[in-house]
Design a protein around this motif. Structure first.
Motif, PDB file in Angstrom:
ATOM      1  N   GLU A  99     -65.003  50.817  95.615  1.00 41.00           N
ATOM      2  CA  GLU A  99     -64.567  50.516  96.979  1.00 41.00           C
ATOM      3  C   GLU A  99     -63.136  51.037  97.149  1.00 41.00           C
ATOM      4  N   ILE A 100     -62.957  52.079  97.945  1.00 38.55           N
ATOM      5  CA  ILE A 100     -61.653  52.700  98.140  1.00 38.55           C
ATOM      6  C   ILE A 100     -60.693  51.708  98.798  1.00 38.55           C
ATOM      7  N   VAL A 101     -59.468  51.634  98.265  1.00 41.18           N
ATOM      8  CA  VAL A 101     -58.450  50.742  98.820  1.00 41.18           C
ATOM      9  C   VAL A 101     -57.266  51.535  99.362  1.00 41.18           C
ATOM     10  N   ALA A 102     -56.634  52.359  98.504  1.00 39.11           N
ATOM     11  CA  ALA A 102     -55.451  53.148  98.889  1.00 39.11           C
ATOM     12  C   ALA A 102     -54.379  52.264  99.508  1.00 39.11           C
ATOM     13  N   SER A 103     -53.965  51.240  98.772  1.00 37.17           N
ATOM     14  CA  SER A 103     -53.039  50.228  99.286  1.00 37.17           C
ATOM     15  C   SER A 103     -51.607  50.740  99.385  1.00 37.17           C
ATOM     16  N   SER A 104     -50.779  49.949 100.038  1.00 29.84           N
ATOM     17  CA  SER A 104     -49.340  50.194 100.042  1.00 29.84           C
ATOM     18  C   SER A 104     -48.763  49.798  98.687  1.00 29.84           C
ATOM     19  N   PRO A 105     -47.553  50.285  98.348  1.00 24.09           N
ATOM     20  CA  PRO A 105     -46.912  49.848  97.108  1.00 24.09           C
ATOM     21  C   PRO A 105     -46.730  48.331  97.047  1.00 24.09           C
ATOM     22  N   ALA A 106     -46.336  47.726  98.157  1.00 29.91           N
ATOM     23  CA  ALA A 106     -46.120  46.280  98.177  1.00 29.91           C
ATOM     24  C   ALA A 106     -47.413  45.521  97.916  1.00 29.91           C
ATOM     25  N   ASP A 107     -48.502  46.001  98.488  1.00 25.68           N
ATOM     26  CA  ASP A 107     -49.787  45.334  98.290  1.00 25.68           C
ATOM     27  C   ASP A 107     -50.267  45.470  96.845  1.00 25.68           C
ATOM     28  N   LEU A 108     -50.027  46.624  96.226  1.00 26.25           N
ATOM     29  CA  LEU A 108     -50.368  46.764  94.812  1.00 26.25           C
ATOM     30  C   LEU A 108     -49.545  45.800  93.967  1.00 26.25           C
ATOM     31  N   GLY A 109     -48.259  45.680  94.258  1.00 29.50           N
ATOM     32  CA  GLY A 109     -47.419  44.742  93.517  1.00 29.50           C
ATOM     33  C   GLY A 109     -47.932  43.317  93.612  1.00 29.50           C
TER      34      GLY A 109
END
Length: 290
Positions: free
Chosen positions: A258-268
């Motif tokens: 499932e593709i996410v491609a999150s923001s840096p903040a969301d990955l953190g």
């Protein structure tokens, strides 16, 4: 792009899928280098000590959030050594059993395990692996006494489950689904928050009697801590565009991703949540790194 696992695995496949297209976007080649060993900590140490100039990246997997609990001392600070770039993709696991095992649902499996404490085993690809933790969380949530059988890799574990030596396995979708379709395995559920597009007729564990159960394997990109925010944002934007390309998306969907491609903040935030969640499971089961 330093990959924390050996060639041929899921993390390596993801890196080699996106690297050429990322290179086109950045206007320079992106080289993939595998630095496997110690559940990803060898590669992580290398990236943690690299120059924070945007030219060294790490593609890591779910063990990135588990290693702080498995290893009493790491050669880097897991909270401070990396700058999150983007969460690429989520991969739910698939709860499978040998076709001859007499259960056809999660509830039936729980009932059988409760009726036979200490007699039913689940396989994993190794101590502290994603499959082990998925099974351990299942065991803890249901209050079951089940035996963990670790193997040296997912291939041998899958082979023995298909052969009937061990009845239960939390397979990754890419390796498990073909054997389910061929009848060599029986699927009971997937482990995501919602049904997988790769197996839409299969219920989730959560909707099958264990509310809140959710396990994903995942791939994410990190840079060394101290990398300039402008560089992080440029990398995130280019990588997000690449993973959303139709050919990449189709490949990921075929693997159950499932593709996410999150923001840096969301990955953190995701890593912090995953680290805290798995720490509870690891402590409760007293799991140690091999």
């Amino acid at each position: 792009m330093i990959v924390t696992y050996p060639p041929g695995g899921g993390a390596d496949a993801m890196a080699r899928l996106i690297a050429p297209k990322l290179g086109e976007s950045l206007g320079q080649p992106v080289l993939v280098e595998n630095r496997a060993g110690a559940s990803g900590t060898i590669a992580a140490e290398l990236v943690a000590k690299a120059s924070p100039d945007g030219y060294t990246l790490m593609l890591d997997a779910a063990n990135h959030a588990v290693n702080p609990s498995l290893y009493p001392k790491l050669p880097y600070d897991p909270e401070k050594a990396f700058a999150p770039v983007t969460l690429l993709v989520l991969f739910p696991n698939m709860l499978v059993v040998h076709p001859g095992f007499p259960v056809n649902s999660v509830n039936e499996l729980i009932a059988k395990a409760r009726a036979e404490p200490g007699k039913i085993a689940f396989a994993s690809s190794g101590n502290g692996s994603a499959q082990h933790l998925a099974g351990e969380l299942f065991r803890q949530r249901a209050g079951l006494d089940m035996v963990h059988v670790p193997y040296k890799g997912g291939g041998p574990a899958l082979t023995d489950v298909m052969g009937g030596q061990v009845p239960i396995y939390f397979a990754n979708m890419a390796s498990g689904l073909p054997h389910v379709k061929s009848g060599k395995l029986k699927a009971l559920a997937t482990t995501g928050a919602k049904r997988s597009p790769a197996a839409p007729d299969l219920p989730t564990v959560a909707e099958s009697g264990m509310p809140g159960y959710q396990v994903y394997e995942w791939n994410a990109i990190f840079a060394p801590a101290g990398t300039a925010p402008a560089v992080i944002n440029r990398l995130q934007a280019d990588i997000a565009r690449v993973v959303k390309l139709p050919e990449v998306r189709e490949r990921m969907l075929a693997l159950g991703g499932e593709i996410v491609a999150s923001s840096p903040a969301d990955l953190g935030a995701w890593v912090r949540e995953q680290t805290a969640s798995w720490a509870k499971v690891v402590r409760a089961a007293n799991i140690k790194a091999e």
